[in-house]
Design a protein around this motif. Structure first.
Motif, mmCIF file in Angstrom:
data_model
loop_
_atom_site.group_PDB
_atom_site.id
_atom_site.type_symbol
_atom_site.label_atom_id
_atom_site.label_comp_id
_atom_site.label_asym_id
_atom_site.label_seq_id
_atom_site.Cartn_x
_atom_site.Cartn_y
_atom_site.Cartn_z
ATOM 1 N N THR A 162 0.865 -1.173 0.000
ATOM 2 C CA THR A 162 0.000 0.000 0.000
ATOM 3 C C THR A 162 0.901 1.223 0.000
ATOM 4 O O THR A 162 1.684 1.421 0.933
ATOM 5 C CB THR A 162 -0.913 0.031 1.237
ATOM 6 O OG1 THR A 162 -1.720 -1.149 1.258
ATOM 7 C CG2 THR A 162 -1.815 1.256 1.209
ATOM 8 N N ASP B 23 0.432 7.803 -4.081
ATOM 9 C CA ASP B 23 0.971 8.386 -5.301
ATOM 10 C C ASP B 23 1.408 9.822 -5.027
ATOM 11 O O ASP B 23 1.373 10.299 -3.883
ATOM 12 C CB ASP B 23 -0.038 8.290 -6.453
ATOM 13 C CG ASP B 23 -1.314 9.086 -6.202
ATOM 14 O OD1 ASP B 23 -1.307 10.017 -5.368
ATOM 15 O OD2 ASP B 23 -2.338 8.784 -6.850
ATOM 16 N N HIS C 230 -2.790 3.639 -2.949
ATOM 17 C CA HIS C 230 -2.990 2.542 -3.900
ATOM 18 C C HIS C 230 -2.572 1.235 -3.239
ATOM 19 O O HIS C 230 -1.491 1.150 -2.652
ATOM 20 C CB HIS C 230 -2.143 2.750 -5.162
ATOM 21 C CG HIS C 230 -2.544 3.932 -5.979
ATOM 22 N ND1 HIS C 230 -3.301 3.836 -7.119
ATOM 23 C CD2 HIS C 230 -2.291 5.257 -5.797
ATOM 24 C CE1 HIS C 230 -3.491 5.043 -7.624
ATOM 25 N NE2 HIS C 230 -2.889 5.926 -6.840
ATOM 26 N N ASP D 287 -6.078 -3.941 -4.829
ATOM 27 C CA ASP D 287 -7.191 -3.275 -5.512
ATOM 28 C C ASP D 287 -7.240 -3.619 -6.996
ATOM 29 O O ASP D 287 -8.262 -3.388 -7.659
ATOM 30 C CB ASP D 287 -7.078 -1.755 -5.353
ATOM 31 C CG ASP D 287 -7.295 -1.303 -3.913
ATOM 32 O OD1 ASP D 287 -7.876 -2.081 -3.136
ATOM 33 O OD2 ASP D 287 -6.868 -0.179 -3.581
ATOM 34 N N TYR D 288 -6.134 -4.146 -7.525
ATOM 35 C CA TYR D 288 -6.057 -4.418 -8.957
ATOM 36 C C TYR D 288 -6.184 -5.910 -9.269
ATOM 37 O O TYR D 288 -5.862 -6.339 -10.384
ATOM 38 C CB TYR D 288 -4.740 -3.860 -9.513
ATOM 39 C CG TYR D 288 -4.626 -2.363 -9.312
ATOM 40 C CD1 TYR D 288 -5.247 -1.478 -10.181
ATOM 41 C CD2 TYR D 288 -3.942 -1.842 -8.216
ATOM 42 C CE1 TYR D 288 -5.174 -0.108 -9.986
ATOM 43 C CE2 TYR D 288 -3.860 -0.474 -8.012
ATOM 44 C CZ TYR D 288 -4.480 0.386 -8.894
ATOM 45 O OH TYR D 288 -4.412 1.742 -8.691
ATOM 46 N N THR E 181 -2.974 -2.626 -15.923
ATOM 47 C CA THR E 181 -2.611 -1.480 -15.087
ATOM 48 C C THR E 181 -1.099 -1.358 -14.968
ATOM 49 O O THR E 181 -0.404 -2.349 -14.747
ATOM 50 C CB THR E 181 -3.208 -1.629 -13.676
ATOM 51 O OG1 THR E 181 -4.631 -1.649 -13.778
ATOM 52 C CG2 THR E 181 -2.788 -0.472 -12.783
ATOM 53 N N LEU F 200 1.724 0.443 -12.627
ATOM 54 C CA LEU F 200 2.034 1.156 -11.392
ATOM 55 C C LEU F 200 3.543 1.389 -11.363
ATOM 56 O O LEU F 200 4.319 0.430 -11.304
ATOM 57 C CB LEU F 200 1.617 0.346 -10.159
ATOM 58 C CG LEU F 200 0.124 0.073 -9.963
ATOM 59 C CD1 LEU F 200 -0.088 -0.819 -8.741
ATOM 60 C CD2 LEU F 200 -0.652 1.378 -9.802
ATOM 61 N N PRO G 229 -0.215 5.908 -12.371
ATOM 62 C CA PRO G 229 0.162 6.275 -11.002
ATOM 63 C C PRO G 229 1.653 6.065 -10.751
ATOM 64 O O PRO G 229 2.228 5.067 -11.188
ATOM 65 C CB PRO G 229 -0.669 5.322 -10.134
ATOM 66 C CG PRO G 229 -1.784 4.863 -11.011
ATOM 67 C CD PRO G 229 -1.220 4.827 -12.396
#
Length: 449
Positions: A32, A35, A41, A45-46, A83, A85, A110
């Motif tokens: 966790t 950003d 984030h 969550d993804y 996604t 990151l 992000p």
């Protein structure tokens, strides 16, 4: 029956347990992070989609060479529900610097700050750029490079793109692990230890401050009545090195507390610390000396220009033969590049080591990761101007992984890296970051016995 079900459930949980430094097929460490705007984030969550965890840097030349490609990859695969990151774990890069860089590059994904390196440590990330692909179930499916070369002209294999395409097609990744050259992720550290002066400088955790002796003694003098002659624990320092080359110009630096100089004046400087980390209490900054006045009417004398040395090219396939030719000597092999600031900062240590051991059967070899087209221009000028007295070569390959595997399959491709071979040609010491002088000398002395 109930006990059996409980046991099976426990085994299933153990099978999915998150481990540090995960290998392909293991659960990726969760995290966790916030950003640059402060939004939180979570990797969890993804879940349900592919996620690329990309360790990047705002300052690393190799990472920056990929800016356009990373931006294009993120845009292309966003349309396919992938996604991106980006994580910045470099201790020497502030949130403001990262944000300025991201805005300039037009990054739309992000960017998360891993300020204490916990995520980098959990993933075993050591360089930038370094990519991890996590599937919808949270399992690591790819780890390594974006493609085979940071120079677009040499790109032949699109490893990250291939991995994503295969996963999106429901296939296993055919090449799930790759290696590439990159900049060391600079870790945050809590303390530093200084020992007594040695030669032209002092040592910090075994890494010589060659050329900074007087400056560091001044810094220590303000904190210790012994002017730094006795070990001082807990002093954190950094060197702010103009263009990455200041460490090769002893006597041109003075100590000034951070904050007393206009940050705009030194905003283009590269920050180099002794072991790849940043210690923000004391800065060694350029001290401009007034130019000597020339008598009127006398033309300026031109210093004779030394000819450029011839730099040898080393193909990966030829490295084993080169290594065999070293037998009978103790060899210290350094992997470096002119664009690598920590490499440049530690180069005086190899000059010092050469001078100390050249008559004792020790050979220094430095192989550069600069582009082969720069061998007899940029690299040759660097060698000439810095007076490097040992053997220099340049990798001759479009794919650095080929050279990495020939030198040492455990080498992650970080620059600088150093290896020591004994007289039989056996590798006895390796370090995948800036050198620790005490360790290196011990390895050399041990090989000479």
């Amino acid at each position: 029956m109930k006990s059996l079900l409980t046991l099976l459930a426990l085994l299933a949980l153990l099978a999915m347990a998150v481990v540090a430094n995960p290998t392909i097929g293991e659960a990726a460490p969760g995290f966790t992070l916030k950003d640059l705007a402060g939004k939180q984030h979570k990797l969890a969550d993804y879940r349900g989609k592919l996620t690329v965890v990309a360790f990047l840097s705002a300052k690393c030349p190799i990472s920056n060479a990929y800016n356009e490609r990373i931006r294009a990859l993120a845009a292309d695969y966003a349309q396919r529900d992938v996604t991106f990151l980006a994580l910045n774990a470099s201790a020497d890069e502030t949130v403001n610097e990262i944000k300025t860089h991201a805005d300039k590059q037009g990054f739309a994904f992000p960017i998360l700050k891993d300020k204490d390196n916990r995520v980098a440590d959990a993933y075993g990330a050591v360089r930038t750029p370094e990519m991890f692909v996590v599937d919808g179930a949270g399992v690591l499916r790819y780890h390594g490079r974006i493609d085979n070369s940071h120079l677009m002209i040499h790109v032949k294999t699109h490893d990250l793109r291939n991995a994503l395409d295969e996963l999106l097609a429901g296939k296993a990744v055919s090449v799930a692990e790759t290696k590439a050259l990159g900049c060391i992720i600079k870790r945050a550290q809590q303390a530093h230890h200084f020992s007594a002066p040695t030669g032209r400088g002092m040592t910090a955790q075994g890494v010589s401050l060659w050329g900074y002796g007087e400056a560091i003694r001044q810094a220590l003098k303000g904190r210790n009545n012994d002017a730094g002659i006795t070990p001082l624990q807990g002093l954190r320092t950094m060197t702010r090195v103009s263009q990455g080359y200041a460490s090769l110009h002893p006597g041109l630096y003075s100590v000034a507390p951070l904050g007393q100089r206009d940050s705009r004046e030194i905003s283009d400087d590269l920050i180099v610390s002794l072991d790849g980390a940043i210690y923000p209490e004391v800065a060694v900054v350029p001290q401009r000396k007034p130019a000597a006045k020339r008598p009127a009417g006398r033309p300026a004398a031109k210093a004779p220009t030394k000819p450029l040395p011839k730099i040898g090219l080393i193909k990966p396939a030829n490295f084993p033969a080169l290594r065999d030719s070293w037998k009978g000597q103790v060899v210290v092999l350094n992997l470096w590049a002119t664009w690598c600031a920590p490499c440049v900062a530690e180069m005086p240590e190899f000059v010092k080591l050469h001078n100390e051991y050249k008559d004792k059967g020790v050979k220094i070899v430095a192989i550069s990761a600069d582009d082969v087209t720069d061998a007899n221009t940029l690299v040759a000028r660097f060698v000439r101007d810095k007076g490097l007295p040992f053997e220099i070569g340049v990798m001759d390959t479009d794919d650095p992984q080929l050279m990495i595997d020939q030198i040492n399959k455990e080498w992650p491709g970080t620059l600088p890296s150093t290896f020591v071979y004994d007289r039989t040609g056996k590798l006895i010491y390796s370090r995948f970051k800036i050198i620790d002088r005490a360790e290196l000398v011990n390895a050399v002395e041990g090989a000479l016995k």
